[in-house]
Design a protein around this motif. Structure first.
Motif, PDB file in Angstrom:
ATOM      1  N   ARG A  40       0.826  -1.204   0.000  1.00 47.15           N
ATOM      2  CA  ARG A  40       0.000   0.000   0.000  1.00 47.15           C
ATOM      3  C   ARG A  40       0.864   1.259   0.000  1.00 47.15           C
ATOM      4  O   ARG A  40       0.586   2.218  -0.734  1.00 47.15           O
ATOM      5  CB  ARG A  40      -0.932  -0.005   1.212  1.00 47.15           C
ATOM      6  CG  ARG A  40      -1.971   1.090   1.150  1.00 47.15           C
ATOM      7  CD  ARG A  40      -2.900   1.076   2.331  1.00 47.15           C
ATOM      8  NE  ARG A  40      -2.210   1.633   3.487  1.00 47.15           N
ATOM      9  CZ  ARG A  40      -2.099   1.036   4.657  1.00 47.15           C
ATOM     10  NH1 ARG A  40      -2.613  -0.149   4.837  1.00 47.15           N
ATOM     11  NH2 ARG A  40      -1.471   1.614   5.653  1.00 47.15           N
ATOM     12  N   PHE A  41       1.932   1.277   0.811  1.00 40.65           N
ATOM     13  CA  PHE A  41       2.824   2.439   0.840  1.00 40.65           C
ATOM     14  C   PHE A  41       3.562   2.615  -0.481  1.00 40.65           C
ATOM     15  O   PHE A  41       3.775   3.742  -0.933  1.00 40.65           O
ATOM     16  CB  PHE A  41       3.818   2.334   1.987  1.00 40.65           C
ATOM     17  CG  PHE A  41       3.217   2.605   3.339  1.00 40.65           C
ATOM     18  CD1 PHE A  41       2.064   3.346   3.477  1.00 40.65           C
ATOM     19  CD2 PHE A  41       3.811   2.104   4.476  1.00 40.65           C
ATOM     20  CE1 PHE A  41       1.508   3.594   4.712  1.00 40.65           C
ATOM     21  CE2 PHE A  41       3.270   2.345   5.723  1.00 40.65           C
ATOM     22  CZ  PHE A  41       2.116   3.098   5.841  1.00 40.65           C
ATOM     23  N   ALA A  42       3.955   1.522  -1.114  1.00 40.08           N
ATOM     24  CA  ALA A  42       4.633   1.609  -2.409  1.00 40.08           C
ATOM     25  C   ALA A  42       3.696   2.171  -3.473  1.00 40.08           C
ATOM     26  O   ALA A  42       4.108   2.973  -4.312  1.00 40.08           O
ATOM     27  CB  ALA A  42       5.153   0.241  -2.823  1.00 40.08           C
ATOM     28  N   MET A  43       2.442   1.760  -3.430  1.00 41.80           N
ATOM     29  CA  MET A  43       1.462   2.283  -4.389  1.00 41.80           C
ATOM     30  C   MET A  43       1.215   3.769  -4.148  1.00 41.80           C
ATOM     31  O   MET A  43       1.158   4.560  -5.088  1.00 41.80           O
ATOM     32  CB  MET A  43       0.150   1.511  -4.274  1.00 41.80           C
ATOM     33  CG  MET A  43      -0.928   2.038  -5.175  1.00 41.80           C
ATOM     34  SD  MET A  43      -0.534   1.813  -6.898  1.00 41.80           S
ATOM     35  CE  MET A  43      -1.541   0.437  -7.252  1.00 41.80           C
ATOM     36  N   LYS A  44       1.116   4.153  -2.886  1.00 38.73           N
ATOM     37  CA  LYS A  44       0.898   5.569  -2.567  1.00 38.73           C
ATOM     38  C   LYS A  44       2.100   6.408  -2.988  1.00 38.73           C
ATOM     39  O   LYS A  44       1.950   7.516  -3.489  1.00 38.73           O
ATOM     40  CB  LYS A  44       0.644   5.733  -1.074  1.00 38.73           C
ATOM     41  CG  LYS A  44       0.229   7.140  -0.693  1.00 38.73           C
ATOM     42  CD  LYS A  44      -0.046   7.246   0.781  1.00 38.73           C
ATOM     43  CE  LYS A  44      -1.450   6.762   1.033  1.00 38.73           C
ATOM     44  NZ  LYS A  44      -1.912   7.069   2.393  1.00 38.73           N
ATOM     45  N   ARG A  45       3.300   5.875  -2.809  1.00 36.40           N
ATOM     46  CA  ARG A  45       4.508   6.584  -3.213  1.00 36.40           C
ATOM     47  C   ARG A  45       4.573   6.725  -4.734  1.00 36.40           C
ATOM     48  O   ARG A  45       5.022   7.741  -5.263  1.00 36.40           O
ATOM     49  CB  ARG A  45       5.741   5.834  -2.711  1.00 36.40           C
ATOM     50  CG  ARG A  45       7.022   6.585  -2.910  1.00 36.40           C
ATOM     51  CD  ARG A  45       8.259   5.851  -2.397  1.00 36.40           C
ATOM     52  NE  ARG A  45       8.027   4.886  -1.350  1.00 36.40           N
ATOM     53  CZ  ARG A  45       8.300   3.584  -1.447  1.00 36.40           C
ATOM     54  NH1 ARG A  45       8.817   3.096  -2.552  1.00 36.40           N
ATOM     55  NH2 ARG A  45       8.062   2.765  -0.447  1.00 36.40           N
ATOM     56  N   ALA A  46       4.105   5.711  -5.455  1.00 35.32           N
ATOM     57  CA  ALA A  46       4.191   5.726  -6.915  1.00 35.32           C
ATOM     58  C   ALA A  46       3.189   6.691  -7.540  1.00 35.32           C
ATOM     59  O   ALA A  46       3.507   7.374  -8.511  1.00 35.32           O
ATOM     60  CB  ALA A  46       3.972   4.325  -7.464  1.00 35.32           C
ATOM     61  N   VAL A  47       1.983   6.753  -7.011  1.00 37.21           N
ATOM     62  CA  VAL A  47       0.954   7.581  -7.639  1.00 37.21           C
ATOM     63  C   VAL A  47       0.791   8.932  -6.970  1.00 37.21           C
ATOM     64  O   VAL A  47       0.155   9.814  -7.523  1.00 37.21           O
ATOM     65  CB  VAL A  47      -0.412   6.862  -7.673  1.00 37.21           C
ATOM     66  CG1 VAL A  47      -0.335   5.620  -8.507  1.00 37.21           C
ATOM     67  CG2 VAL A  47      -0.932   6.575  -6.303  1.00 37.21           C
ATOM     68  N   GLY A  48       1.332   9.112  -5.795  1.00 36.53           N
ATOM     69  CA  GLY A  48       1.195  10.377  -5.093  1.00 36.53           C
ATOM     70  C   GLY A  48       0.125  10.283  -4.021  1.00 36.53           C
ATOM     71  O   GLY A  48      -0.741   9.415  -4.036  1.00 36.53           O
ATOM     72  N   SER A  49       0.171  11.211  -3.106  1.00 36.61           N
ATOM     73  CA  SER A  49      -0.738  11.136  -1.961  1.00 36.61           C
ATOM     74  C   SER A  49      -2.135  11.659  -2.276  1.00 36.61           C
ATOM     75  O   SER A  49      -3.096  11.293  -1.625  1.00 36.61           O
ATOM     76  CB  SER A  49      -0.151  11.916  -0.786  1.00 36.61           C
ATOM     77  OG  SER A  49       0.014  13.274  -1.150  1.00 36.61           O
ATOM     78  N   ARG A  50      -2.273  12.516  -3.278  1.00 34.38           N
ATOM     79  CA  ARG A  50      -3.577  13.099  -3.567  1.00 34.38           C
ATOM     80  C   ARG A  50      -4.304  12.397  -4.711  1.00 34.38           C
ATOM     81  O   ARG A  50      -5.384  12.807  -5.090  1.00 34.38           O
ATOM     82  CB  ARG A  50      -3.415  14.574  -3.901  1.00 34.38           C
ATOM     83  CG  ARG A  50      -2.716  15.325  -2.786  1.00 34.38           C
ATOM     84  CD  ARG A  50      -2.774  16.782  -2.994  1.00 34.38           C
ATOM     85  NE  ARG A  50      -3.426  17.314  -1.805  1.00 34.38           N
ATOM     86  CZ  ARG A  50      -4.192  18.361  -1.779  1.00 34.38           C
ATOM     87  NH1 ARG A  50      -4.411  19.034  -2.865  1.00 34.38           N
ATOM     88  NH2 ARG A  50      -4.738  18.769  -0.668  1.00 34.38           N
TER      89      ARG A  50
END
Length: 74
Positions: A58-68
């Motif tokens: 989940r953190f890797a996906m959030k880092r890849a696409v951005g937080s917003r």
């Protein structure tokens, strides 16, 4: 009550750890994460490593696409 010998218990634990390592490696490959790392974590921790894997994914996906950004999961 059935009592298992020590050899059977060791065999069961070893098979659970090996199976967990294979499954975690497969999940890491499908998620695009490091396969060797997650296979070793699966071999060492067993099924206990699965929540750690989900959090890391989940953190890797959030880092890849951005937080917003928002994602659509199928």
């Amino acid at each position: 009550m059935i009592f298992f010998s020590v050899n059977v218990a060791v065999l069961v634990v070893a098979s659970v750890l090996i199976t967990s390592g294979i499954v975690m490696g497969n999940l890491a490959f499908r998620a695009g994460l490091g396969v060797k790392r997650w296979t070793m974590i699966g071999l060492i921790l067993g099924p206990v490593g699965y929540p750690l894997f989900n959090t890391h994914k989940r953190f890797a996906m959030k880092r890849a696409v951005g937080s917003r950004a928002s994602t659509i999961r199928l």
